[in-house]
Design an enzyme around this catalytic site. Sequence first.
Site, short mmCIF file in Angstrom:
data_model
loop_
_atom_site.label_atom_id
_atom_site.label_comp_id
_atom_site.label_asym_id
_atom_site.label_seq_id
_atom_site.Cartn_x
_atom_site.Cartn_y
_atom_site.Cartn_z
N LYS A 69 -1.01 0.40 34.72
CA LYS A 69 -0.01 0.93 33.79
C LYS A 69 -0.68 1.51 32.55
CE LYS A 69 3.37 -2.62 35.14
NZ LYS A 69 4.16 -3.79 34.70
N SER A 90 10.38 -3.28 30.19
CA SER A 90 9.60 -2.52 29.21
C SER A 90 9.59 -1.04 29.58
CB SER A 90 8.16 -3.03 29.18
OG SER A 90 8.12 -4.39 28.80
N ARG A 114 13.87 -11.56 37.36
CA ARG A 114 15.20 -10.94 37.21
C ARG A 114 15.86 -10.66 38.54
NH1 ARG A 114 12.53 -6.22 33.84
NH2 ARG A 114 11.19 -6.66 35.60
N HIS A 144 11.90 -10.89 28.06
CA HIS A 144 10.70 -11.72 27.90
C HIS A 144 10.96 -12.85 26.90
CE1 HIS A 144 8.30 -7.78 28.71
NE2 HIS A 144 8.17 -8.53 29.80
O1 PNS Z 1 3.62 -7.33 32.81
P1 PNS Z 1 2.83 -7.02 34.04
O2 PNS Z 1 2.12 -5.70 33.88
O3 PNS Z 1 3.64 -7.08 35.30
O4 PNS Z 1 1.71 -8.17 34.15
C1 PNS Z 1 0.78 -8.18 35.18
C2 PNS Z 1 -0.34 -9.15 34.80
C3 PNS Z 1 -1.01 -8.67 33.50
C4 PNS Z 1 0.25 -10.53 34.56
C5 PNS Z 1 -1.36 -9.21 35.96
O5 PNS Z 1 -1.81 -7.90 36.21
C6 PNS Z 1 -2.53 -10.11 35.64
O6 PNS Z 1 -2.43 -11.32 35.74
N1 PNS Z 1 -3.66 -9.50 35.20
C7 PNS Z 1 -4.86 -10.24 34.80
C8 PNS Z 1 -5.99 -10.03 35.80
C9 PNS Z 1 -5.80 -10.93 37.01
O7 PNS Z 1 -5.91 -12.14 36.93
N2 PNS Z 1 -5.47 -10.28 38.15
C10 PNS Z 1 -5.18 -10.97 39.39
C11 PNS Z 1 -3.72 -11.40 39.45
S1 PNS Z 1 -3.36 -12.27 40.96
#
Ligand code: PNS
Length: 162
Positions: free
Chosen positions: A42, A129, A92, A18
């Site tokens: 998660k 992570s 990645r 990251h």
């Molecule tokens: O690190 P991660 O868990 O892969 O991140 C996922 C994340 C937090 C970026 C995604 O779940 C997100 O954007 N969540 C916010 C809510 C939202 O906008 N959801 C629709 C995404 S298209």
Amino acid sequence: MTTRLVCPGSFDPVTMGHLDVIRRAAVLADEVVVAVLHNPAKAGAFPVSDRIAFIEQATADLPGVRAAAYAGRLIVDVCRELDATALLKGLRSESDYAYEVPMAQMNRALTGIETVFLQGDPALAHVSSSLVKEVAGLGGDVSGMVPDAVRDALLARRPRRD
Ligand code: PNS
């Protein structure tokens, strides 16, 4: 015009992968906002406040980078509020691509926000992570995969075996 990239994720915890993407993006944009969001799919290992503190500590030398929590919000709404130029993600692998592209397309469909992808450093392709948590939780050495403060916090979370 200020270019502002929003880099969303769980960051539970932040990894060197990251941080590599954030550092490289900080050269390309005036500001990078690291948006720490709770992913309901998660279970969280670290409280969001700790995740933000780890990111702030690791990016303290980058004046254009800041981290903040945006729990319970659509990322596109966060981008609107911050007047973001684009979303930022690291890729990645093909599996990252398959995971990220539907989100990028959904976000673009919702508000027109673009997502820019930086390719991950191949030397860190194995670092995630979730794997770092698993390895550290079973006593493996994750030095160099996460900041030292994160490694120490992961070690401190290990259950005692006596
Ligand atoms: O690190 P991660 O868990 O892969 O991140 C996922 C994340 C937090 C970026 C995604 O779940 C997100 O954007 N969540 C916010 C809510 C939202 O906008 N959801 C629709 C995404 S298209």
